[in-house]
Design a protein around this motif. Structure first.
Motif, PDB file in Angstrom:
ATOM      1  N   ALA A  25     -44.474 -24.523 -20.703  1.00  8.85           N
ATOM      2  CA  ALA A  25     -45.610 -24.534 -19.777  1.00  8.85           C
ATOM      3  C   ALA A  25     -46.926 -24.572 -20.546  1.00  8.85           C
ATOM      4  CB  ALA A  25     -45.551 -23.308 -18.871  1.00  8.85           C
ATOM      5  N   GLU A  26     -46.983 -23.882 -21.676  1.00  7.61           N
ATOM      6  CA  GLU A  26     -48.179 -23.920 -22.505  1.00  7.61           C
ATOM      7  C   GLU A  26     -48.410 -25.323 -23.061  1.00  7.61           C
ATOM      8  OE1 GLU A  26     -47.883 -20.982 -25.526  1.00  7.61           O
ATOM      9  OE2 GLU A  26     -47.754 -19.293 -24.131  1.00  7.61           O
ATOM     10  N   PHE A  27     -47.333 -25.970 -23.518  1.00  2.00           N
ATOM     11  CA  PHE A  27     -47.461 -27.330 -24.033  1.00  2.00           C
ATOM     12  C   PHE A  27     -47.940 -28.296 -22.948  1.00  2.00           C
ATOM     13  CE2 PHE A  27     -44.412 -25.960 -27.424  1.00  2.00           C
ATOM     14  CZ  PHE A  27     -45.213 -26.288 -28.507  1.00  2.00           C
ATOM     15  N   ALA A  28     -47.585 -27.998 -21.706  1.00  2.00           N
ATOM     16  CA  ALA A  28     -47.982 -28.866 -20.588  1.00  2.00           C
ATOM     17  C   ALA A  28     -49.409 -28.600 -20.130  1.00  2.00           C
ATOM     18  CB  ALA A  28     -47.024 -28.672 -19.424  1.00  2.00           C
ATOM     19  N   GLY A  29     -50.092 -27.676 -20.787  1.00  5.01           N
ATOM     20  CA  GLY A  29     -51.480 -27.415 -20.446  1.00  5.01           C
ATOM     21  C   GLY A  29     -51.717 -26.114 -19.728  1.00  5.01           C
ATOM     22  N   GLY A  30     -50.681 -25.311 -19.551  1.00  6.90           N
ATOM     23  CA  GLY A  30     -50.830 -24.032 -18.873  1.00  6.90           C
ATOM     24  C   GLY A  30     -51.505 -22.997 -19.754  1.00  6.90           C
ATOM     25  N   ALA A  31     -51.915 -21.909 -19.141  1.00 10.74           N
ATOM     26  CA  ALA A  31     -52.566 -20.833 -19.884  1.00 10.74           C
ATOM     27  C   ALA A  31     -51.564 -20.147 -20.803  1.00 10.74           C
ATOM     28  CB  ALA A  31     -53.155 -19.814 -18.901  1.00 10.74           C
ATOM     29  N   PRO A  32     -51.998 -19.697 -21.992  1.00  7.95           N
ATOM     30  CA  PRO A  32     -51.091 -18.978 -22.897  1.00  7.95           C
ATOM     31  C   PRO A  32     -50.531 -17.721 -22.240  1.00  7.95           C
ATOM     32  CG  PRO A  32     -53.096 -19.638 -24.039  1.00  7.95           C
ATOM     33  CD  PRO A  32     -53.335 -19.894 -22.583  1.00  7.95           C
ATOM     34  N   ILE A  33     -49.216 -17.566 -22.303  1.00  9.81           N
ATOM     35  CA  ILE A  33     -48.549 -16.401 -21.721  1.00  9.81           C
ATOM     36  C   ILE A  33     -48.002 -15.490 -22.812  1.00  9.81           C
ATOM     37  CG2 ILE A  33     -46.667 -15.641 -20.212  1.00  9.81           C
ATOM     38  CD1 ILE A  33     -46.869 -18.333 -18.789  1.00  9.81           C
ATOM     39  N   LEU A  34     -47.386 -16.113 -23.815  1.00 12.79           N
ATOM     40  CA  LEU A  34     -46.754 -15.363 -24.892  1.00 12.79           C
ATOM     41  C   LEU A  34     -47.695 -15.244 -26.084  1.00 12.79           C
ATOM     42  CD1 LEU A  34     -43.235 -17.044 -24.729  1.00 12.79           C
ATOM     43  CD2 LEU A  34     -43.926 -14.875 -23.706  1.00 12.79           C
ATOM     44  N   PRO A  35     -47.492 -14.244 -26.941  1.00 14.66           N
ATOM     45  CA  PRO A  35     -48.338 -14.110 -28.136  1.00 14.66           C
ATOM     46  C   PRO A  35     -48.065 -15.223 -29.139  1.00 14.66           C
ATOM     47  CG  PRO A  35     -46.545 -12.518 -28.169  1.00 14.66           C
ATOM     48  CD  PRO A  35     -46.518 -13.159 -26.809  1.00 14.66           C
ATOM     49  N   ASP A  36     -49.006 -15.386 -30.077  1.00 16.40           N
ATOM     50  CA  ASP A  36     -48.827 -16.319 -31.192  1.00 16.40           C
ATOM     51  C   ASP A  36     -48.836 -17.777 -30.735  1.00 16.40           C
ATOM     52  OD1 ASP A  36     -48.621 -16.644 -33.926  1.00 16.40           O
ATOM     53  OD2 ASP A  36     -46.444 -16.740 -33.905  1.00 16.40           O
ATOM     54  N   SER A  37     -49.529 -18.076 -29.637  1.00 12.72           N
ATOM     55  CA  SER A  37     -49.487 -19.420 -29.068  1.00 12.72           C
ATOM     56  C   SER A  37     -50.080 -20.468 -29.998  1.00 12.72           C
ATOM     57  CB  SER A  37     -50.214 -19.443 -27.725  1.00 12.72           C
ATOM     58  OG  SER A  37     -49.556 -18.627 -26.791  1.00 12.72           O
ATOM     59  N   GLU A  38     -51.192 -20.136 -30.651  1.00 12.46           N
ATOM     60  CA  GLU A  38     -51.876 -21.123 -31.487  1.00 12.46           C
ATOM     61  C   GLU A  38     -50.992 -21.582 -32.644  1.00 12.46           C
ATOM     62  OE1 GLU A  38     -55.995 -21.605 -34.101  1.00 12.46           O
ATOM     63  OE2 GLU A  38     -55.749 -19.919 -32.695  1.00 12.46           O
ATOM     64  N   ARG A  39     -50.295 -20.651 -33.277  1.00 13.66           N
ATOM     65  CA  ARG A  39     -49.418 -21.004 -34.395  1.00 13.66           C
ATOM     66  C   ARG A  39     -48.228 -21.819 -33.918  1.00 13.66           C
ATOM     67  NH1 ARG A  39     -44.858 -18.956 -37.286  1.00 13.66           N
ATOM     68  NH2 ARG A  39     -44.428 -17.614 -35.498  1.00 13.66           N
ATOM     69  N   ILE A  40     -47.620 -21.416 -32.803  1.00 18.14           N
ATOM     70  CA  ILE A  40     -46.437 -22.103 -32.298  1.00 18.14           C
ATOM     71  C   ILE A  40     -46.765 -23.526 -31.854  1.00 18.14           C
ATOM     72  CG2 ILE A  40     -44.706 -22.105 -30.458  1.00 18.14           C
ATOM     73  CD1 ILE A  40     -44.141 -20.045 -32.598  1.00 18.14           C
ATOM     74  N   THR A  41     -47.863 -23.694 -31.168  1.00 17.44           N
ATOM     75  CA  THR A  41     -48.213 -25.016 -30.652  1.00 17.44           C
ATOM     76  C   THR A  41     -48.719 -25.966 -31.736  1.00 17.44           C
ATOM     77  OG1 THR A  41     -50.405 -24.163 -30.037  1.00 17.44           O
ATOM     78  CG2 THR A  41     -48.704 -24.183 -28.320  1.00 17.44           C
ATOM     79  N   SER A  42     -48.814 -25.489 -32.979  1.00 20.69           N
ATOM     80  CA  SER A  42     -49.229 -26.371 -34.065  1.00 20.69           C
ATOM     81  C   SER A  42     -48.114 -27.329 -34.483  1.00 20.69           C
ATOM     82  CB  SER A  42     -49.674 -25.542 -35.281  1.00 20.69           C
ATOM     83  OG  SER A  42     -48.574 -24.829 -35.840  1.00 20.69           O
ATOM     84  N   ALA A  43     -46.898 -27.084 -34.042  1.00 21.87           N
ATOM     85  CA  ALA A  43     -45.757 -27.957 -34.368  1.00 21.87           C
ATOM     86  C   ALA A  43     -44.988 -28.252 -33.093  1.00 21.87           C
ATOM     87  CB  ALA A  43     -44.873 -27.297 -35.414  1.00 21.87           C
ATOM     88  N   PRO A  44     -45.558 -29.060 -32.190  1.00 25.32           N
ATOM     89  CA  PRO A  44     -44.944 -29.224 -30.860  1.00 25.32           C
ATOM     90  C   PRO A  44     -43.556 -29.836 -30.865  1.00 25.32           C
ATOM     91  CG  PRO A  44     -46.744 -30.786 -31.196  1.00 25.32           C
ATOM     92  CD  PRO A  44     -46.805 -29.824 -32.331  1.00 25.32           C
ATOM     93  N   VAL A  45     -43.311 -30.849 -31.685  1.00 25.65           N
ATOM     94  CA  VAL A  45     -42.029 -31.562 -31.617  1.00 25.65           C
ATOM     95  C   VAL A  45     -40.857 -30.656 -31.999  1.00 25.65           C
ATOM     96  CG1 VAL A  45     -40.659 -33.478 -32.527  1.00 25.65           C
ATOM     97  CG2 VAL A  45     -43.067 -33.833 -31.926  1.00 25.65           C
ATOM     98  N   PRO A  46     -40.868 -30.027 -33.187  1.00 26.31           N
ATOM     99  CA  PRO A  46     -39.725 -29.150 -33.512  1.00 26.31           C
ATOM    100  C   PRO A  46     -39.601 -27.958 -32.578  1.00 26.31           C
ATOM    101  CG  PRO A  46     -41.444 -28.972 -35.177  1.00 26.31           C
ATOM    102  CD  PRO A  46     -41.807 -30.121 -34.316  1.00 26.31           C
ATOM    103  N   VAL A  47     -40.727 -27.439 -32.083  1.00 23.99           N
ATOM    104  CA  VAL A  47     -40.659 -26.298 -31.156  1.00 23.99           C
ATOM    105  C   VAL A  47     -39.994 -26.717 -29.848  1.00 23.99           C
ATOM    106  CG1 VAL A  47     -42.013 -24.696 -29.756  1.00 23.99           C
ATOM    107  CG2 VAL A  47     -42.620 -25.074 -32.147  1.00 23.99           C
TER     108      VAL A  47
END
Length: 200
Positions: A25-47
């Motif tokens: 949902a965060e990748f789709a443009g939703g508001a961050p829900i879980l912690p550490d969003s900025e680091r996780i979303t830096s590698a969208p394909v493998p995540v």
């Protein structure tokens, strides 16, 4: 008892499925829900690959423990989906461990444990597949259960980390390492019990 195992596994799978859905949902443009969003979303394909493959493997894999389904063609067909999904989950997890920036609580021992866990899951699935091709179904069952137990670590780790938070407060570097390792070890212990318990 045997009928309760799939239900329990589905309940345990709900933890990574919910977390993965929140990340998507965060990748789709939703508001961050879980912690550490900025680091996780830096590698969208493998995540995204990791989330989708873990979801498929954990949910579909739970139905492989339903006794009636194991005696039907469904078990084999599901296995042809599960092995690639499990390998993708393990290898994408390995990539994230090695190349995603670490958090402040990610110790070098934890990185080493994650690498070992990912490689163990890959080995378990490949050994299980090899055993099935040789029609060594006892070994096939044992190795697939071990691989599935590793994949379900995130579900158990929610409880081990919850216990730490309740007793000791915020996680520390060693607290995170210990609680994650405990989750995998608990799952492997349960897996070995399932493998070795008398069957009727």
């Amino acid at each position: 008892m045997r009928k309760l195992i799939p239900a329990g596994l589905l309940a345990l799978a709900a933890v990574p499925v919910f977390a993965g859905s929140a990340r998507l949902a965060e990748f789709a443009g939703g508001a961050p829900i879980l912690p550490d969003s900025e680091r996780i979303t830096s590698a969208p394909v493998p995540v995204i690959l990791h989330i989708v493959s873990v979801t498929v493997f954990s949910v579909l894999g739970a139905f492989q423990f339903v006794p009636g389904l194991r005696r039907r063609r469904w078990h084999r067909l599901a296995g042809r989906i599960l092995v690639p999904a499990g390998l993708l989950a393990a290898l994408s997890g390995l990539w994230l461990t090695l190349f995603l920036p670490r958090t402040e609580l990610d110790s070098s021992p934890l990185v080493a444990i994650r690498v070992a866990v990912a490689l163990w899951m890959v080995a378990s699935l490949l050994l299980g597949l090899s055993a099935a091709r040789r029609r060594a179904f006892g070994r096939h069952r044992a190795w697939m259960i071990r691989g599935y137990a590793i994949a379900m670590g995130a579900g158990t780790q929610a409880f081990t980390q919850g216990a730490w938070l309740a007793v000791a407060g915020p996680l520390t570097t060693w607290g995170k390492t210990g609680t994650l390792l405990a989750g995998w070890l608990i799952n492997l212990a349960v897996a070995e019990w399932l493998i070795r318990r008398p069957r009727t």
